[in-house]
Design a protein around this motif. Structure first.
Motif, PDB file in Angstrom:
ATOM      1  N   PRO A   1      -0.900   5.285  -4.260  1.00 40.49           N
ATOM      2  CA  PRO A   1       0.140   5.282  -3.381  1.00 40.49           C
ATOM      3  C   PRO A   1       1.080   6.170  -3.905  1.00 40.49           C
ATOM      4  CG  PRO A   1      -0.912   3.181  -3.485  1.00 40.49           C
ATOM      5  CD  PRO A   1      -1.438   3.714  -4.759  1.00 40.49           C
ATOM      6  N   GLU A   2       1.301   5.976  -5.276  1.00 36.29           N
ATOM      7  CA  GLU A   2       2.616   6.800  -5.951  1.00 36.29           C
ATOM      8  C   GLU A   2       2.335   8.228  -5.850  1.00 36.29           C
ATOM      9  OE1 GLU A   2       1.101   4.195  -7.317  1.00 36.29           O
ATOM     10  OE2 GLU A   2       2.530   2.722  -6.683  1.00 36.29           O
ATOM     11  N   ASP A   3       1.145   8.662  -5.862  1.00 42.47           N
ATOM     12  CA  ASP A   3       0.793  10.117  -5.485  1.00 42.47           C
ATOM     13  C   ASP A   3       1.634  10.640  -4.173  1.00 42.47           C
ATOM     14  OD1 ASP A   3      -0.870  10.748  -7.937  1.00 42.47           O
ATOM     15  OD2 ASP A   3      -2.501   9.813  -6.824  1.00 42.47           O
TER      16      ASP A   3
ATOM     17  N   GLU B   1      10.880  -5.665  -7.330  1.00 38.04           N
ATOM     18  CA  GLU B   1      10.293  -5.434  -8.643  1.00 38.04           C
ATOM     19  C   GLU B   1      10.508  -3.985  -8.979  1.00 38.04           C
ATOM     20  OE1 GLU B   1       6.243  -7.286  -8.736  1.00 38.04           O
ATOM     21  OE2 GLU B   1       5.964  -6.433 -10.652  1.00 38.04           O
ATOM     22  N   ALA B   2      10.496  -3.386  -8.059  1.00 35.76           N
ATOM     23  CA  ALA B   2      10.619  -1.809  -8.108  1.00 35.76           C
ATOM     24  C   ALA B   2      12.232  -1.384  -8.445  1.00 35.76           C
ATOM     25  CB  ALA B   2      10.086  -1.022  -7.088  1.00 35.76           C
ATOM     26  N   GLY B   3      12.846  -2.421  -8.464  1.00 33.16           N
ATOM     27  CA  GLY B   3      14.496  -2.212  -8.363  1.00 33.16           C
ATOM     28  C   GLY B   3      15.108  -1.581  -7.357  1.00 33.16           C
ATOM     29  N   CYS B   4      14.517  -1.796  -5.777  1.00 34.94           N
ATOM     30  CA  CYS B   4      15.192  -1.207  -4.749  1.00 34.94           C
ATOM     31  C   CYS B   4      15.595  -2.378  -3.964  1.00 34.94           C
ATOM     32  CB  CYS B   4      13.859  -0.374  -4.022  1.00 34.94           C
ATOM     33  SG  CYS B   4      13.207   0.727  -4.790  1.00 34.94           S
ATOM     34  N   THR B   5      16.873  -2.223  -3.248  1.00 37.02           N
ATOM     35  CA  THR B   5      17.318  -3.187  -2.213  1.00 37.02           C
ATOM     36  C   THR B   5      16.752  -2.518  -1.047  1.00 37.02           C
ATOM     37  OG1 THR B   5      19.175  -3.679  -3.895  1.00 37.02           O
ATOM     38  CG2 THR B   5      19.492  -4.433  -1.534  1.00 37.02           C
ATOM     39  N   VAL B   6      16.239  -3.198   0.009  1.00 34.23           N
ATOM     40  CA  VAL B   6      15.865  -2.696   1.197  1.00 34.23           C
ATOM     41  C   VAL B   6      15.896  -3.616   2.052  1.00 34.23           C
ATOM     42  CG1 VAL B   6      14.266  -1.037   0.054  1.00 34.23           C
ATOM     43  CG2 VAL B   6      13.573  -3.396   0.917  1.00 34.23           C
ATOM     44  N   TYR B   7      15.541  -3.479   3.354  1.00 32.36           N
ATOM     45  CA  TYR B   7      15.649  -4.314   4.489  1.00 32.36           C
ATOM     46  C   TYR B   7      14.371  -4.399   5.264  1.00 32.36           C
ATOM     47  CZ  TYR B   7      20.593  -3.297   3.433  1.00 32.36           C
ATOM     48  OH  TYR B   7      21.496  -3.117   2.772  1.00 32.36           O
ATOM     49  N   GLY B   8      13.833  -5.628   5.686  1.00 35.77           N
ATOM     50  CA  GLY B   8      12.655  -5.964   6.167  1.00 35.77           C
ATOM     51  C   GLY B   8      12.779  -6.369   7.474  1.00 35.77           C
ATOM     52  N   TYR B   9      11.803  -5.703   8.670  1.00 33.14           N
ATOM     53  CA  TYR B   9      11.998  -6.109   9.989  1.00 33.14           C
ATOM     54  C   TYR B   9      10.548  -6.272  10.347  1.00 33.14           C
ATOM     55  CZ  TYR B   9      16.642  -4.322   9.706  1.00 33.14           C
ATOM     56  OH  TYR B   9      18.166  -4.175   9.438  1.00 33.14           O
ATOM     57  N   ALA B  10      10.289  -7.535  11.248  1.00 35.33           N
ATOM     58  CA  ALA B  10       8.832  -7.575  11.529  1.00 35.33           C
ATOM     59  C   ALA B  10       8.842  -7.234  12.889  1.00 35.33           C
ATOM     60  CB  ALA B  10       8.532  -9.121  11.676  1.00 35.33           C
TER      61      ALA B  10
ATOM     62  N   GLY C   1       0.784  -1.233  -0.136  1.00 32.32           N
ATOM     63  CA  GLY C   1       0.067   0.017  -0.069  1.00 32.32           C
ATOM     64  C   GLY C   1       0.691   1.219  -0.125  1.00 32.32           C
ATOM     65  N   ILE C   2       0.338   2.074   0.683  1.00 33.47           N
ATOM     66  CA  ILE C   2       1.028   3.450   0.722  1.00 33.47           C
ATOM     67  C   ILE C   2       2.406   3.434   1.483  1.00 33.47           C
ATOM     68  CG2 ILE C   2       1.111   5.736   2.079  1.00 33.47           C
ATOM     69  CD1 ILE C   2      -1.925   5.724   1.812  1.00 33.47           C
ATOM     70  N   GLY C   3       2.587   2.500   2.236  1.00 29.09           N
ATOM     71  CA  GLY C   3       4.036   2.327   2.820  1.00 29.09           C
ATOM     72  C   GLY C   3       4.949   2.015   1.776  1.00 29.09           C
ATOM     73  N   LEU C   4       4.583   1.145   1.102  1.00 29.73           N
ATOM     74  CA  LEU C   4       5.339   0.482  -0.030  1.00 29.73           C
ATOM     75  C   LEU C   4       5.856   1.688  -0.867  1.00 29.73           C
ATOM     76  CD1 LEU C   4       6.758  -1.990  -1.650  1.00 29.73           C
ATOM     77  CD2 LEU C   4       4.471  -2.393  -2.598  1.00 29.73           C
ATOM     78  N   ALA C   5       4.995   2.311  -1.114  1.00 31.74           N
ATOM     79  CA  ALA C   5       4.910   3.300  -2.206  1.00 31.74           C
ATOM     80  C   ALA C   5       6.008   4.466  -1.698  1.00 31.74           C
ATOM     81  CB  ALA C   5       3.657   3.992  -2.644  1.00 31.74           C
ATOM     82  N   LEU C   6       5.811   4.673  -0.421  1.00 34.01           N
ATOM     83  CA  LEU C   6       6.858   5.451   0.337  1.00 34.01           C
ATOM     84  C   LEU C   6       8.203   4.965   0.464  1.00 34.01           C
ATOM     85  CD1 LEU C   6       4.346   7.127   3.176  1.00 34.01           C
ATOM     86  CD2 LEU C   6       4.851   7.854   0.810  1.00 34.01           C
ATOM     87  N   GLY C   7       8.293   3.873   0.652  1.00 33.37           N
ATOM     88  CA  GLY C   7       9.727   3.041   0.625  1.00 33.37           C
ATOM     89  C   GLY C   7      10.446   3.300  -0.434  1.00 33.37           C
ATOM     90  N   ILE C   8       9.403   2.865  -1.604  1.00 30.79           N
ATOM     91  CA  ILE C   8      10.266   2.970  -2.858  1.00 30.79           C
ATOM     92  C   ILE C   8      10.772   4.588  -3.297  1.00 30.79           C
ATOM     93  CG2 ILE C   8       9.682   2.919  -5.321  1.00 30.79           C
ATOM     94  CD1 ILE C   8       7.867   0.385  -4.677  1.00 30.79           C
ATOM     95  N   GLY C   9       9.851   5.207  -2.852  1.00 26.96           N
ATOM     96  CA  GLY C   9      10.148   6.723  -3.461  1.00 26.96           C
ATOM     97  C   GLY C   9      11.334   7.294  -2.552  1.00 26.96           C
ATOM     98  N   LEU C  10      11.328   6.951  -1.222  1.00 23.29           N
ATOM     99  CA  LEU C  10      12.646   7.368  -0.416  1.00 23.29           C
ATOM    100  C   LEU C  10      14.006   6.534  -0.959  1.00 23.29           C
ATOM    101  CD1 LEU C  10      10.920   7.030   3.084  1.00 23.29           C
ATOM    102  CD2 LEU C  10      11.563   9.141   1.744  1.00 23.29           C
ATOM    103  N   ALA C  11      13.900   5.213  -1.244  1.00 24.27           N
ATOM    104  CA  ALA C  11      14.992   4.374  -1.808  1.00 24.27           C
ATOM    105  C   ALA C  11      15.344   5.099  -3.212  1.00 24.27           C
ATOM    106  CB  ALA C  11      14.588   3.210  -2.100  1.00 24.27           C
TER     107      ALA C  11
END
Ligand code: NAP
Ligand code: GCO
Length: 263
Positions: free
Chosen positions: A226-228, A54-63, A19-29
Motif C-alpha cells: 500500500p505504501e507504494d 500508530e503512524a503518527g497521524c491525527t485524522v478524523y473518521g466518518y462511518a 489497506g490502500i486507503g489507510l496508506a493513502l490517508g497516511i501519505g496525504l497527512a
C-alpha cells in the motif's frame, strides 16, 4: 518550486480504515493535509484511528455506506461542520467478488458495481460543490489492472473498474475548466486483505498458484505494498499535478508493460 505540499488542504479518503486507503490517508497527512477517512462502521473507525495514530497521524473518521447517497451527504455535512470544505477526494472504497459469471447472481454483480462505480459517482457529486466554491479540487479514483485487463471470475469488478476509468475521464472533461483535476490511480497487485486469498500459501507450504503466476507477469517480481501508492497519490493531490487531468497513473511494477516471463 514544484509544490507537493498539502498544508491547508482537507482530504476525504473513502475506505480509509485499512489497506490502500489507510496508506493513502497516511501519505496525504504526512504531506500536510487534514485527513478525513470513511469506512462502514464505528468499529472500523476505531481500528482506523488506532492505525493512523500508530503512524503518527491525527485524522478524523466518518462511518457511511458510500453507496447510500443520504449517508454520503450527511457525512460531507459533518465534515463541513467539523473541519471545513473538502479540497481532495480519494474514491478508494471498493470490494470484489471472485465468482464465475455463470454462478454469479445479478444482485452480486450489482453490489460490486454499486460500491466500485456508483459510489464514486455519489461521493464525487457530494463533494464537487465544495471544489467549485473553492475554485480548485483534486479527485483521485482508485482504478485497477482490471480497468485495462480481464481475468476469470472478476466480471463485475472489471466492468466496474473499467467504468471507473471512463468516469474519471468524464469528470476531467466536465470540470477541468473549474480548475478541478480528476485522475485515476491504478494499483497493480497489492498485498492487502482484499488480495489475501490470492497469496495464502498452499497446505503443503508451496506458493499459491496465483502468486507464482503473478510473479511471472510482474517485472518487479514482487507484490506491491500500500505504501507504494502513497507518493503517486500525493503527486495527484498536489499542485504539482495541476495540468494532469483525466490520466490513469498505473502503479503496477510494470505489469501492463510486460508480456510475461517465458516459462
Ligand atoms: P480492503 O483492504 O478490503 O479495504 C477496503 C476498504 O473499503 C475498507 O476500509 C472498507 O471499509 C471500505 N469499504 C468497503 N465497502 C464500503 C462501503 N460500502 N462504504 C464505505 N466503505 C467501504 O481493500 P484494498 O485492497 O485496500 O482496496 C482498496 C481499493 O483499491 C479498492 O477500490 C480496490 O478495488 C482497489 N484496488 C486494490 C488492489 C489490490 O491489489 N489490493 C489493486 C487495485 C485496486 P470497512 O473497513 O468498514 O470494511
Ligand atoms: C483479482 C485481484 C485484482 C486486484 C487489483 C488488480 O482477483 O484479480 O483482486 O483485481 O484486486 O484490482 O489491480
Amino acid at each position: 518550486m514544484v509544490n507537493f505540499d498539502l498544508t491547508g488542504k482537507v482530504a476525504l479518503v473513502t475506505g480509509g480504515s485499512q489497506g490502500i486507503g489507510l496508506a493513502l490517508g497516511i501519505g496525504l497527512a504526512q504531506a500536510g493535509a487534514t485527513v478525513c477517512f470513511n469506512c462502514t462502521s464505528e468499529n472500523s473507525i476505531q481500528k482506523g484511528l488506532a492505525a493512523y495514530k500508530e503512524a503518527g497521524c491525527t485524522v478524523y473518521g466518518y462511518a457511511a455506506d458510500v453507496t447510500d447517497e443520504e449517508q454520503v451527504k450527511n457525512m460531507v455535512e459533518k465534515i463541513h461542520q467539523d473541519i471545513g470544505l473538502i479540497d481532495i477526494l480519494v474514491n478508494n472504497a471498493g470490494i470484489i467478488k471472485r465468482i464465475p459469471m455463470l454462478e454469479m447472481t445479478a444482485d452480486e454483480f450489482r453490489h460490486v458495481v454499486d460500491v466500485d462505480l456508483n459510489a464514486p459517482f455519489i461521493c464525487t457529486k457530494a463533494v464537487l460543490p465544495d471544489m467549485l466554491e473553492k475554485g480548485h479540487g483534486k479527485i483521485i479514483n482508485i482504478c485497477s489492472m482490471m480497468s485495462e485487463l480481464g481475468r476469470e471470475m472478476v466480471s463485475a469488478y472489471a466492468a466496474a473498474k473499467g467504468g471507473l476509468k471512463m468516469l474519471t475521464k468524464n469528470i476531467a472533461s466536465e470540470y477541468g475548466k473549474y480548475n478541478i483535476q480528476c485522475n485515476g490511480l491504478g494499483p497493480g497487485y497489492i498485498a492487502t486483505p482484499l488480495t489475501e486469498a490470492l497469496r495464502t500459501p498452499q497446505e503443503d507450504g508451496s506458493r499459491h498458484p496465483f502468486d507464482a503466476f503473478l510473479m511471472s507477469k510482474t517485472p518487479a517480481e514482487r507484490w506491491g505494498t500500500p505504501e507504494d501508492l502513497a507518493g503517486p497519490a500525493v503527486f495527484l493531490a498536489s499542485d504539482a499535478s495541476n495540468f494532469v487531468n483525466g490520466h490513469i497513473l498505473y502503479v503496477d511494477g510494470g505489469i501492463l508493460a510486460y508480456i510475461g516471463k517465458q516459462p
